[in-house]
Design a protein around this motif. Sequence first.
Motif, mmCIF file in Angstrom:
data_model
loop_
_atom_site.group_PDB
_atom_site.id
_atom_site.type_symbol
_atom_site.label_atom_id
_atom_site.label_comp_id
_atom_site.label_asym_id
_atom_site.label_seq_id
_atom_site.Cartn_x
_atom_site.Cartn_y
_atom_site.Cartn_z
ATOM 1 N N GLY A 180 -0.897 11.216 -6.108
ATOM 2 C CA GLY A 180 0.557 11.089 -5.919
ATOM 3 C C GLY A 180 1.007 9.899 -5.096
ATOM 4 O O GLY A 180 2.198 9.712 -4.890
ATOM 5 N N ARG A 181 0.092 9.091 -4.610
ATOM 6 C CA ARG A 181 0.495 8.002 -3.702
ATOM 7 C C ARG A 181 0.374 6.646 -4.373
ATOM 8 O O ARG A 181 -0.679 6.318 -4.932
ATOM 9 C CB ARG A 181 -0.380 8.009 -2.438
ATOM 10 N N GLY A 183 1.361 2.447 -3.742
ATOM 11 C CA GLY A 183 1.829 1.517 -2.711
ATOM 12 C C GLY A 183 1.781 0.064 -3.143
ATOM 13 O O GLY A 183 0.933 -0.344 -3.937
ATOM 14 N N THR A 241 12.333 14.544 -1.011
ATOM 15 C CA THR A 241 13.286 13.460 -1.311
ATOM 16 C C THR A 241 14.114 13.750 -2.568
ATOM 17 O O THR A 241 15.124 13.088 -2.812
ATOM 18 C CB THR A 241 12.541 12.120 -1.556
ATOM 19 N N CYS A 285 0.576 13.288 2.446
ATOM 20 C CA CYS A 285 -0.328 12.273 2.964
ATOM 21 C C CYS A 285 -1.220 12.965 4.002
ATOM 22 O O CYS A 285 -0.900 14.070 4.457
ATOM 23 C CB CYS A 285 0.452 11.166 3.675
ATOM 24 N N GLU A 308 13.084 8.348 -6.011
ATOM 25 C CA GLU A 308 13.172 7.046 -6.697
ATOM 26 C C GLU A 308 12.687 7.164 -8.138
ATOM 27 O O GLU A 308 13.264 6.598 -9.066
ATOM 28 C CB GLU A 308 12.301 5.997 -5.987
ATOM 29 N N ASN A 309 11.602 7.916 -8.306
ATOM 30 C CA ASN A 309 11.010 8.065 -9.635
ATOM 31 C C ASN A 309 11.981 8.786 -10.564
ATOM 32 O O ASN A 309 12.169 8.397 -11.729
ATOM 33 C CB ASN A 309 9.704 8.852 -9.559
ATOM 34 N N MET A 337 1.293 1.587 -11.799
ATOM 35 C CA MET A 337 2.404 0.614 -11.679
ATOM 36 C C MET A 337 3.611 1.280 -11.052
ATOM 37 O O MET A 337 3.739 2.499 -11.042
ATOM 38 C CB MET A 337 2.724 -0.034 -13.023
ATOM 39 N N ASP A 338 4.503 0.470 -10.559
ATOM 40 C CA ASP A 338 5.621 0.967 -9.767
ATOM 41 C C ASP A 338 6.711 1.580 -10.642
ATOM 42 O O ASP A 338 7.189 0.953 -11.587
ATOM 43 C CB ASP A 338 6.181 -0.216 -8.960
ATOM 44 N N PHE A 475 8.100 1.194 12.479
ATOM 45 C CA PHE A 475 7.246 2.055 11.647
ATOM 46 C C PHE A 475 6.213 1.273 10.840
ATOM 47 O O PHE A 475 5.141 1.782 10.549
ATOM 48 C CB PHE A 475 8.091 2.931 10.711
HETATM 49 C C1 PTT Z 1 7.454 3.087 -2.117
HETATM 50 C C2 PTT Z 1 8.213 3.424 -3.348
HETATM 51 C C3 PTT Z 1 8.878 4.726 -3.213
HETATM 52 S S1 PTT Z 1 9.719 4.983 -1.788
HETATM 53 C C4 PTT Z 1 8.862 5.656 -4.187
HETATM 54 S S2 PTT Z 1 9.524 7.211 -4.004
HETATM 55 W W1 PTT Z 1 10.340 7.162 -1.799
HETATM 56 C C5 PTT Z 1 8.231 5.389 -5.488
HETATM 57 N N1 PTT Z 1 7.048 6.198 -5.618
HETATM 58 C C6 PTT Z 1 6.187 5.917 -6.650
HETATM 59 C C7 PTT Z 1 5.291 6.862 -7.174
HETATM 60 O O1 PTT Z 1 5.257 8.105 -6.647
HETATM 61 N N2 PTT Z 1 4.485 6.526 -8.225
HETATM 62 C C8 PTT Z 1 4.532 5.254 -8.732
HETATM 63 N N3 PTT Z 1 3.725 4.950 -9.744
HETATM 64 N N4 PTT Z 1 5.366 4.328 -8.253
HETATM 65 C C9 PTT Z 1 6.167 4.623 -7.211
HETATM 66 N N5 PTT Z 1 7.030 3.668 -6.735
HETATM 67 C C10 PTT Z 1 7.939 3.910 -5.655
HETATM 68 O O2 PTT Z 1 7.338 3.423 -4.463
HETATM 69 C C11 PTT Z 1 5.986 7.381 -0.068
HETATM 70 C C12 PTT Z 1 6.877 8.097 0.919
HETATM 71 C C13 PTT Z 1 8.195 7.804 0.425
HETATM 72 S S3 PTT Z 1 8.559 8.463 -1.102
HETATM 73 C C14 PTT Z 1 9.090 7.104 1.123
HETATM 74 S S4 PTT Z 1 10.668 6.787 0.529
HETATM 75 C C15 PTT Z 1 8.832 6.714 2.498
HETATM 76 N N6 PTT Z 1 8.372 5.351 2.518
HETATM 77 C C16 PTT Z 1 7.854 4.890 3.698
HETATM 78 C C17 PTT Z 1 7.727 3.507 3.956
HETATM 79 O O3 PTT Z 1 7.995 2.633 3.122
HETATM 80 N N7 PTT Z 1 7.300 3.151 5.222
HETATM 81 C C18 PTT Z 1 6.957 4.075 6.145
HETATM 82 N N8 PTT Z 1 6.537 3.660 7.342
HETATM 83 N N9 PTT Z 1 7.044 5.401 5.905
HETATM 84 C C19 PTT Z 1 7.451 5.808 4.680
HETATM 85 N N10 PTT Z 1 7.483 7.140 4.408
HETATM 86 C C20 PTT Z 1 7.812 7.619 3.102
HETATM 87 O O4 PTT Z 1 6.669 7.606 2.262
HETATM 88 P P1 PTT Z 1 5.652 1.469 -1.309
HETATM 89 P P2 PTT Z 1 3.620 6.593 -0.544
HETATM 90 MG MG1 PTT Z 1 4.883 4.123 -0.705
HETATM 91 C C21 PTT Z 1 4.325 9.061 -7.127
HETATM 92 O O5 PTT Z 1 4.561 2.575 -1.290
HETATM 93 O O6 PTT Z 1 5.065 0.279 -1.917
HETATM 94 O O7 PTT Z 1 6.163 1.273 0.078
HETATM 95 O O8 PTT Z 1 6.779 1.929 -2.267
HETATM 96 O O9 PTT Z 1 3.668 5.038 -0.575
HETATM 97 O O10 PTT Z 1 2.384 6.923 0.139
HETATM 98 O O11 PTT Z 1 3.734 7.081 -1.930
HETATM 99 O O12 PTT Z 1 4.787 7.143 0.371
HETATM 100 O O13 PTT Z 1 11.724 8.355 -2.168
#
Ligand code: PTT
Length: 608
Positions: A180-181, A183, A241, A285, A308-309, A337-338, A475
């Motif tokens: 599920g993660r 990045g 979320t 996590c 977001e998804n 992929m994102d 953070f």
């Molecule tokens: C993050 C971005 C987000 S932000 C989301 S949903 W989010 C999307 N998730 C994806 C996914 O899932 N699968 C996929 N193939 N692609 C995706 N792309 C999108 O990626 C995520 C959580 C979330 S869920 C968020 S807000 C917070 N983000 C944090 C952050 O950026 N910094 C921090 N210090 N703490 C955070 N806590 C929260 O973590 P990216 P993750 Mg992320 C299935 O990776 O590149 O930053 O993009 O990594 O471990 O999934 O954490 O409503």
Amino acid sequence: MAGWTGRILRVDLTRKKAVAQELDAAVAKSFIGGRGLAIKILWDELPPGVDPLSPHNKLVFATGPLTGLPGPNFGKLVVAAKSPLTRGYGDGNIGTWAAVNLRKAGYDALVVEGKAEKPSYIYIENDKVEVLDATEYWGLNAWAVEEKLQKIHGRDAAVITIGPAGENLVRFATVISQKGRSGGRPGMGAVMGSKNLKAIVVKGRGEIPLADKAAYQKLAVEAVREGSSSPSYSFWMRQGTTSTVEWAQEASVLPTYNFSEGQFDEFSKVGGAMVEKFETDLKSCPLCFMACGHWVPAESGTVEVDYENLAMLGPNLGIGDLSKVGELNRIADTMGMDTISLGNVLGYVMEAAERGYGEKLGFEVEWGDYEAAKQLALDIAYRRGVGDLLAEGVKHISERIGGQDFAIHVKGLEVSAYDCHAAPAMALAYATSPIGAHHKDAWVISWEVKTDRFGYTREKAAKVIELQRIRGGWFEAFVGCRFPWVEVSMSLDWYPKLFKAATGVDASPEYFNEVGDRIYALIRAFWIREHGGWNREKDMPPAKWFKNPLTRGPLKGAHLDYQGYNQLLDYYYELRGWDKNGVPTRETLSKLGLGYVAKELEKYVEVH
Ligand code: PTT
């Protein structure tokens, strides 16, 4: 050096050599870790103008001094490199046991250099570091590889992988862990693929050195207790979320039909209530008390959905069906992929077809066409047919076929799931985000819609900077999840205390803010250097929010105003100590201890 392990692991894939290097104490103090350490390494070590997909780019996995410790959610790391999508600084923050294990193996960061001769993976077990053959895993999806590597190395082996999208250099390929993660939105998976690196496996058994262990443990327990007794905690645990879908609909900011509208008629079919009803599992996590990973059934199995998804693969494409949206999400996760960029690319393509660009694209597709979306997503991952063009991202596609006015990105990174027709401060947050349009650094929109929503005030610019300092500075540098603070109102005061107990460094909010500003200024300098110049046009949000007003809903007619936005940008630059073109001034750089950067910048821009 308590808190930090004091070592950086460098693996040169070309020469199959690994070396542990000392982390400079002064660098640790000035940049802390995570994103701070990553930009310091990339600025100091990359040859200017380097091709992001060449062996000369470096891929940094950086933790911070709180990573891997118990407490309010320190199971994450920052993955960073020069981005193949934007040609600027790119990073992401991923939750993974690899973050915890890396620290326990005795490293604050892993820097991957060069390019392996054939598909490989890096195996780290404390001081033992090897580059192993991954030929048999090349071509497998990200989830399958993780399972196979854990079968070989044991369940205690943490794994980060790429899927076919990373191998095929899709410019928005990410790295994946624990299914599920995901990045590294701006193509960190493609950088990994360009190095022939399929996976990283980490085991670690050491102890992370702490300045005051007893004090740390006491604080960690108390902080988690405060977070988990918050009134919003139980609702959060039910929907995570995903309840943001309902909120965004109510606030008219839910991206709909490629960011043309802020509301979607079928929003409730992909919202938090629906997720709660069909949920099959809840995952988190490492070391997390908030578990944001809600799993639901999709066509070919279950999948973790986040706001977001859901928004980008549902309303933004005109699809109102949770299992279909879940399936698109599953494809993105397994292919690596994102989802945000994928939702933008597919939305752009649907709008392009509607506007008569079908011939140029070589196919027709309508809003809500799930089967076509599914096929295109797979074509992108494998760069098959038109997928080869779509894998380049919306900026590039629109430069090739036209339609730049409805390509929704900033600096080449596609916009995340908040429509800004009626949210100028959020538009500013996207436009000035250090990686291109991502919401993580300043999610100002929840505050903005409750205030003077349509205003372009100095207060708004100041709020964006305040949030960037905390979310994009604190953070991302000590590296922890921001959700305890954002979602269950855990006090920010815990972090300087935890930091002091871990490192012995007497931290204050001002210290963290200054580190945040230093990181921002250096990232901005990196963009200027890599783009060979700069102007304020680079900090503009997508044209659609100015030119095409919302056509329905309570905010019908709303759009951004150019003059107002430029005023907001001026306030922002002034408050940051950057000039009218968004270049940090000499005085600002020198105050932040970055005087040496000005000299380099002079080669590309005028430095005032
Ligand atoms: C993050 C971005 C987000 S932000 C989301 S949903 W989010 C999307 N998730 C994806 C996914 O899932 N699968 C996929 N193939 N692609 C995706 N792309 C999108 O990626 C995520 C959580 C979330 S869920 C968020 S807000 C917070 N983000 C944090 C952050 O950026 N910094 C921090 N210090 N703490 C955070 N806590 C929260 O973590 P990216 P993750 Mg992320 C299935 O990776 O590149 O930053 O993009 O990594 O471990 O999934 O954490 O409503």
